[in-house]
Design an enzyme around this catalytic site. Structure first.
Site, mmCIF file in Angstrom:
data_model
loop_
_atom_site.group_PDB
_atom_site.id
_atom_site.type_symbol
_atom_site.label_atom_id
_atom_site.label_comp_id
_atom_site.label_asym_id
_atom_site.label_seq_id
_atom_site.Cartn_x
_atom_site.Cartn_y
_atom_site.Cartn_z
ATOM 1 N N HIS A 150 1.906 4.774 -2.683
ATOM 2 C CA HIS A 150 2.129 6.210 -2.388
ATOM 3 C C HIS A 150 3.530 6.629 -2.844
ATOM 4 C CE1 HIS A 150 -1.474 7.113 -0.107
ATOM 5 N NE2 HIS A 150 -1.260 6.176 0.799
ATOM 6 N N GLU A 161 -4.342 8.520 -2.387
ATOM 7 C CA GLU A 161 -4.882 7.262 -1.877
ATOM 8 C C GLU A 161 -5.225 6.327 -3.034
ATOM 9 O OE1 GLU A 161 -4.625 6.748 1.227
ATOM 10 O OE2 GLU A 161 -5.764 4.911 1.568
ATOM 11 N N HIS A 203 0.836 -1.201 0.000
ATOM 12 C CA HIS A 203 0.000 0.000 0.000
ATOM 13 C C HIS A 203 0.882 1.268 0.000
ATOM 14 C CE1 HIS A 203 -3.646 2.347 1.267
ATOM 15 N NE2 HIS A 203 -2.735 3.105 1.844
ATOM 16 N N GLU A 204 1.814 1.328 0.945
ATOM 17 C CA GLU A 204 2.672 2.523 1.046
ATOM 18 C C GLU A 204 3.561 2.668 -0.187
ATOM 19 O OE1 GLU A 204 1.973 4.623 3.226
ATOM 20 O OE2 GLU A 204 0.810 3.375 4.620
#
Lengths: 499, 499
Positions: B271, B297, B267-268
């Site tokens: 980003h 996001e 997930h990160e």
């Protein structure tokens, strides 16, 4: 008492607190760059740091600051001693910053960056000619800086550079001290070499890095380092950075030798304890900062040379070392470990030098950089001058410039006037340690059982807590009863090496 | 063409580059605080960060900036599209900063800090009454902020808060999207729960942390993360920080579960890839920044939810996991791992929620915070309103406030208007992924062999490289041919869960 002078002092105090926050931020970014930053972050980090430096400069030279300094000076009689010292240090920062045009600052920064880059290759190839043109260019700009600051400060060109590292330091005083060392060390050295006998056997590794690190942490705590306010990490070039509330020490490990990292960490811990001992009530103000480079270096050398290479402390650490590394046999005996800790030799490299020869390395650099700044010498003359002086001071010929005039980054990176502070620090360390032991004769016995509390109990009020409230000279007098001299240092060497 | 307008634009550009350097410094200090800083450094770090924030604010609201913005606007016709967008974003920052008095900013900051502190105890004790007074006080101030910004921006109070996280975001648009989700999810959820069958057996640990970390690093590289421009570290609350040239991702490890850290890191990494893909030629300028929280996001959720929980990617990772952890048996079969990766349940905690129920958690918070900001509800009403709405949306009763209205830090820390961006991000991720696959049907096959190059080749020009040059709406239209809708998200859920 909100007089105009009091309001000006308050405005200065606010401004310098903000400047200090920027310095803290720059310090942390610098630590991060050396310890954490991936290589690809370098370019944007350089821009960030340059932008913070510009912001810092702009906030300092801003027209208001000069006015506030004048106004506050008119009310100086109403200030406490610490406030007056704070104002004095604010003025010093202001003069150093306003003495130079933005163009000159930028030109020096660019030239230093370029010269440092070329120097890396020149050193690797032991080829001074390669770096000579860019060093000549940089030296020209550094002379301009020295002239401009000399005028602003009302001191000589060399002293103007020195003042940045050693506030109020004067080469006239250094000349006296260094002449005494020059009269003593070259004849003392052969005696030491003769007296110390054969080199004891070296402990054999490998020394696991994890074990070394655990040992370093343990000894840092023994010295009084508080890991709730600091860290130990790894970097190529060991240093002590961070802030007084968050001291960041670094080292590097080799698995075939534990003593380099251990002694380096003990040295940096001395720096770190000084920063931690600065008075929190003056945090963020110039008077609350460490006094200067010679006092800072005195704190690291006091720990490393005076305390941690003492027979007492080696007696304490020897069983810890044997246990940590599973060492046994003659190399691990306490006496052998002590003799290795104080081993002296005629080496070429300053950073590897022992405390007997180290001042000779420094005196050489001091004489040369002074002549270079004063225009009595040119960059092109450096290798010959270096080699001749090294032969006369240390007594051996320099085989190549890589281990001669190319060995240190300082000049090539624009740091001129810094070198003497190393030896001023060594002299100061000896004088402070002698005064501490005179005040509390139990200090050496403490070292023998790993108890640094008595030593720290003397250093805290006498040095650390005084921060920049006194000049370096007055700080020494307050702590030891006299200004800096070579007496304690020579006595220390006699005691340790001429037995 | 050095017109007054061009000079004003140049002055703004210089000023914002400096502001960006301060932001980068603050970002790195914030990373350091979460990852490296010893606890004892907290107080002085808070002062440093506050001083940098004040400097940033002063540099932004400085009288010149308003004048430059006016002057530059007069020459807007001569600006390129990117310069015009840059000017628009500069103006947005300026308006947000000047809308509030220094007193109000400080009051909110203090109240948030106090409320966050009390909330920690209230949550631990599941005692909303404890935090209600300080939340009421904070809410009052947040309403003032919303009013002041609403006036400055010419939008409603809630939209004024939203605008800080989601530039040009409007609750009228969100209401339409969320109503569609509300009409779909509560009836879709029971179908999914019925269809998914029994929970597959869980892989049994322990899962050594070093193995997990190696796996995370390997998968980060698989996704395209460049460790020459970034790091992976450990912190209590995982995040992606740093700068575009030096992306700092964090996670936390548990030795009884590997999937939490692995999915969190993926997930990160989404980003981080976005930050790394921002155009370097606009680094330091507002237009060069990430577009807003919903797009940010969308990048993390596109990687985590669309790509990495797909059957294709699980097919790729399953043998890697079995090899890394020595796993075998039914729990480690690819199909079992996939079914666990997309497991849905009616849970109470937003951060643990699957992608089917997550929007319901967000819609609840959005409805409540909007009512609170608009004065249609008071802080005291929160627990009852929360529990009633949760029952109606998710279909189960909340047993205690700890897992209800006390679970998230956001409101208690002063972050109001943030929540909807999570679900806008999920909708955006689905729409972008569908467009990417339509443009390059080979993308899913790439995921199955751990090849993210085709996916990244679409994201780079269509999203990352566009930075803030377009509004969020126009960015979506440029990338997918249409404004944001729930269509792709619903189709994705149907495809993945209703089979």
């Amino acid at each position: 008492m909100s007089t105009p002078a009091a309001r000006a002092y308050q405005a200065l105090s606010d401004r310098f607190r903000r400047l200090s926050a920027l310095e803290d931020a720059m310090g942390m970014l610098s630590w991060d760059r050396s310890v954490m930053m991936p290589a690809g972050g370098a370019a944007s980090r350089a821009e960030t740091s340059a932008a913070l430096a510009t912001l810092h400069h702009d906030l300092l030279v801003d027209g208001h600051v000069g006015d506030w300094l004048d106004e506050a000076a008119e009310g100086a009689a109403g200030l406490t001693a610490w406030q007056a010292a704070n104002l004095r240090e604010m003025k010093r920062s202001y003069i150093h910053s306003t003495a130079l045009s933005g163009e000159l600052v930028e030109a020096v920064s660019l030239a230093a960056s370029e010269c440092e880059h070329v120097w890396r290759t020149a050193r690797a190839e032991s080829n001074f000619a390669l770096v000579q043109p860019t060093l000549t260019h940089l030296l020209g700009l550094v002379r301009e800086v020295a002239q401009a600051k000399a005028q602003a400060l009302g001191v000589s060109a060399y002293d103007a550079l020195l003042d940045e590292y050693e506030p109020d330091g004067r080469s006239a005083d250094i000349d006296v001290l260094f002449s005494e060392l020059e009269a003593f060390l070259p004849s003392f050295l052969p005696q030491v070499l003769a007296a110390q006998g054969a080199e004891p056997p070296a402990p054999q590794g490998p020394f696991p890095v994890a074990t070394q690190e655990a040992l370093c942490r343990r000894l840092m705590q023994t010295l009084g380092f508080d890991f709730d306010h600091g860290r130990l990490d790894v970097s190529t070039h060991p240093f002590c950075g961070g802030t007084p509330q968050d001291v960041r020490i670094t080292t590097r490990y080799r698995d075939d030798d534990y003593s380099g990292s251990m002694m380096g960490v003990l040295h940096e811990t001395g720096h770190g304890l000084y920063e931690r001992g600065l008075p929190t009530e003056w945090a963020g103000q110039p008077v609350g900062r460490a006094r200067g480079m010679s006092i800072h270096e005195s704190q690291s050398l006091l720990m490393e040379m005076q305390a941690c290479r003492s027979r007492e402390f080696v007696t304490y650490t020897a069983p810890l070392l044997r246990e940590a590394f599973g060492g046994s046999g003659p190399a691990w005996e306490t006496d052998a470990l002590y003799k290795r800790a104080i081993r002296v030799e005629r080496g070429f490299i300053r950073v590897d030098a022992d405390e007997v020869t180290y001042p000779l390395h420094v005196i050489l650099r001091y004489r040369l950089e002074k002549a270079l700044i004063e225009g009595r010498m040119e960059a092109a003359d450096l290798p010959d001058a270096w080699n001749a002086l090294f032969q006369s001071l240390v007594g051996v010929p320099v085989p190549e410039d890589r281990v001669g005039c190319l060995q240190d980054i300082h000049w090539y990176d624009g740091a001129w006037g810094y070198f003497p502070t190393y030896t001023l620090g060594a002299l100061t360390a000896a004088q402070l340690f002698a005064a501490a032991v005179a005040a509390d004769p139990q200090i050496p016995a403490g070292l023998e059982r790993g108890d640094f509390a008595p030593l720290l109990a003397w250093l805290r009020p006498n040095i650390h807590a005084r921060a920049s409230s006194l000049s370096t000279r007055d700080l020494l007098i307050a702590a030891t009863g006299k200004p800096l001299s070579t007496e304690a240092f020579k006595a220390h060497l006699q005691r340790r090496y001429a037995v």
